[in-house]
Design an enzyme around this catalytic site. Structure first.
Site, mmCIF file in Angstrom:
data_model
loop_
_atom_site.group_PDB
_atom_site.id
_atom_site.type_symbol
_atom_site.label_atom_id
_atom_site.label_comp_id
_atom_site.label_asym_id
_atom_site.label_seq_id
_atom_site.Cartn_x
_atom_site.Cartn_y
_atom_site.Cartn_z
ATOM 1 C CG HIS A 33 20.913 86.470 25.423
ATOM 2 N ND1 HIS A 33 19.585 86.147 25.404
ATOM 3 C CD2 HIS A 33 21.463 85.862 24.337
ATOM 4 C CE1 HIS A 33 19.331 85.377 24.347
ATOM 5 N NE2 HIS A 33 20.451 85.182 23.693
ATOM 6 C CB CYS A 87 14.347 89.133 24.442
ATOM 7 S SG CYS A 87 13.375 88.703 25.845
HETATM 8 C C1 CIR Z 1 15.689 81.262 23.939
HETATM 9 O O1 CIR Z 1 16.217 80.488 24.729
HETATM 10 O O2 CIR Z 1 16.218 81.564 22.864
HETATM 11 C C2 CIR Z 1 14.337 81.845 24.296
HETATM 12 N N1 CIR Z 1 13.557 80.864 24.987
HETATM 13 C C3 CIR Z 1 14.498 83.080 25.151
HETATM 14 C C4 CIR Z 1 15.236 84.176 24.426
HETATM 15 C C5 CIR Z 1 15.345 85.428 25.225
HETATM 16 N N2 CIR Z 1 16.018 86.418 24.480
HETATM 17 C C6 CIR Z 1 16.649 87.446 25.015
HETATM 18 O O3 CIR Z 1 16.724 87.573 26.217
HETATM 19 N N3 CIR Z 1 17.236 88.291 24.192
#
Ligand code: CIR
Length: 252
Positions: A159, A246
């Site tokens: 991201h 996140c």
């Molecule tokens: C994903 O791949 O969607 C989750 N395992 C990790 C999301 C992390 N989100 C973020 O950094 N905003």
């Protein structure tokens, strides 16, 4: 300030992974680290409201990806990973009491992790999760409220906020290998230590910054620049490719 967080799903081990190989996650340890993260948010002045999750949503703890919240609006995202789209409804219900709502519609996709709000400027990462249509919809929704959207191509990371995050109103922490740092020439740019590429994802709350203790050299850089840093251990959630921003949605 209010922080929405979300319970760790019992199925976290089945999370989405893009850049990492799957390794075993100790669920109890992850829960302990998550609780400590919530305490750090409280120490920075937030009231924390934790939403429940369930077996059907392995990545629910990464609540940031489900919404983009500004002072006058909450935009419910359409997450880029199809497995994560069921996460939005409970977050929508919680946000409905706090902001007028809008939605990203198909074929647009946006993950909140790709959205960095700096005052009235909103940087949006084009990534494997956020597409051009999603950026256009976000631009249309936010420009009506006086926000200027700046799309940026990310490279090599999940991201935008894996690559760059705010550490003050006018300062960002950045890994220039993952994002063109010249997009932030209007800000004071602090670079992560080169041996700590994942260190940019920190949470700025009021006048403090929460950072992962896995990145001591970057933390030292921040402290030398006068940033008030609080550290947490986020090593188990890191195995699910999650970092610090996140795990919350912040509302002031
Ligand atoms: C994903 O791949 O969607 C989750 N395992 C990790 C999301 C992390 N989100 C973020 O950094 N905003």
């Amino acid at each position: 300030m209010l922080a929405l967080t979300r319970e760790i799903s019992p199925s976290l081990a089945r999370c989405e992974l893009t850049h990492l190989a799957r390794t075993p996650i100790d669920l109890e340890r992850a829960r302990g680290q998550h609780a400590a993260y919530e305490r750090a948010l409280e120490a920075c002045g937030c009231a924390v409201r934790r939403l429940p999750s369930d077996e059907m949503m392995p990545d629910a703890v990464f609540i940031e990806d489900t919404a983009v919240v500004v002072s006058d609006l909450a935009v419910m995202t359409r997450p880029g990973a199809a497995s994560r789209r069921i996460e939005t409804s409970a977050v929508r219900n919680a946000l409905a009491q706090l902001r007028p709502l809008a939605d990203i519609e198909a074929p647009g996709t946006v993950d909140g992790g790709d959205v960095l709000v700096m005052g009235r400027t909103v940087f949006v990462g084009l990534s494997s999760r956020t597409n051009g249509d999603g950026v256009m919809q976000l631009e249309s929704l936010l420009s009506r409220h006086g926000y200027h959207v700046v799309p940026l191509q990310t490279r090599g990371c999940l991201h935008l906020k894996s690559a760059v995050a705010a550490v003050a109103a006018e300062a960002v922490l950045c890994n220039p290998a993952w994002i063109a740092a010249d997009a932030f020439s209007a800000y004071d740019v602090i670079e992560v230590a080169p041996e700590e590429p994942g260190a940019a994802n920190v949470v700025r709350v009021n006048d403090r910054v929460i950072a992962a203790e896995a990145y001591p050299r970057t933390i030292e850089r921040l402290m030398r620049r006068g940033v008030n840093v609080l550290t947490v251990d986020a090593s188990e959630l890191a195995k699910a490719e999650g970092a610090l921003t996140c795990c919350s949605i912040l509302l002031s």
